[in-house]
Scaffold this motif. Structure first.
Motif, short mmCIF file in Angstrom:
data_model
loop_
_atom_site.label_atom_id
_atom_site.label_comp_id
_atom_site.label_asym_id
_atom_site.label_seq_id
_atom_site.Cartn_x
_atom_site.Cartn_y
_atom_site.Cartn_z
N TYR A 80 18.70 -21.14 -0.19
CA TYR A 80 19.73 -22.17 0.52
C TYR A 80 21.36 -21.72 0.21
O TYR A 80 22.21 -22.23 1.00
N ILE A 108 24.94 -31.21 0.30
CA ILE A 108 24.09 -30.46 1.22
C ILE A 108 23.08 -29.65 0.79
O ILE A 108 21.98 -29.45 1.17
N TYR A 109 23.41 -28.86 -0.12
CA TYR A 109 22.46 -27.97 -0.66
C TYR A 109 21.12 -28.67 -1.58
O TYR A 109 20.22 -28.60 -1.12
N GLU A 111 20.24 -31.69 -0.47
CA GLU A 111 19.52 -32.43 0.63
C GLU A 111 18.43 -31.29 1.12
O GLU A 111 17.45 -31.71 1.48
N LYS A 112 18.95 -30.18 1.11
CA LYS A 112 18.06 -28.96 1.70
C LYS A 112 16.94 -28.83 0.79
O LYS A 112 15.60 -28.58 1.25
N ILE A 113 17.18 -28.72 -0.51
CA ILE A 113 16.01 -28.66 -1.45
C ILE A 113 15.02 -29.73 -1.55
O ILE A 113 14.06 -29.62 -1.62
N GLN A 115 14.19 -31.71 1.16
CA GLN A 115 13.63 -31.59 2.18
C GLN A 115 12.48 -30.32 2.06
O GLN A 115 11.34 -30.55 2.24
N PHE A 116 12.97 -29.21 1.57
CA PHE A 116 11.82 -28.18 1.26
C PHE A 116 10.99 -28.67 0.18
O PHE A 116 9.56 -28.60 0.41
#
Length: 133
Positions: A80, A108-109, A111-113, A115-116
């Motif tokens: 990411y 933001i970083y 939140e991406k983690i 979600q993953f």
């Protein structure tokens, strides 16, 4: 030695947050030529956010994957925080350091983690103020 001081510019005038400290530091360079660099201030990541990242996000993923925390951190950065840098007209893949991103970028970083973790690993990562029972 590199010294940093916070200031704001209003109507073309520089106002230092801690003027006394700035003037004290300036005395060190009396009679010498100095170099002054200005850039927009971006605060570092907050300690609570950093603690949440390492103590909850990375810890839970590390426990699930069996990787140590550092390897888990590197894996997530690789997923990411990829970016490209140009050298002599050629683009190269690089990975940003989390120490170089601000709070907004860090959120933001994370939140991406999260979600993953939910979609790919079926691992739930709680929000910072969520209690886990």
């Amino acid at each position: 030695m590199k010294l940093k001081h916070l200031a704001s510019v209003i109507d073309g005038r520089v106002t230092f947050k801690h003027k006394d400290r700035f003037l004290e530091d300036a005395k060190r360079y009396e009679g010498k030529a100095i170099e002054v660099t200005m850039k927009e201030y971006q605060p570092n990541r907050s300690n609570p956010l950093n603690q949440y990242y390492w103590g909850v996000v990375i810890k839970l993923l590390s426990e699930y994957t069996g990787f140590n925390k550092d390897d888990t951190h590197e894996l997530m950065k690789g997923l990411y925080l990829r970016t490209k840098k140009e050298v002599n007209g050629k683009l190269y893949d690089t990975v940003k350091s989390t120490t170089k991103i601000n709070n907004k970028q860090m959120i933001i970083y994370i939140e991406k983690i999260k979600q993953f973790a939910a979609e790919e690993l079926q691992v739930y990562i709680p929000d910072p103020h969520e209690s886990i029972n």
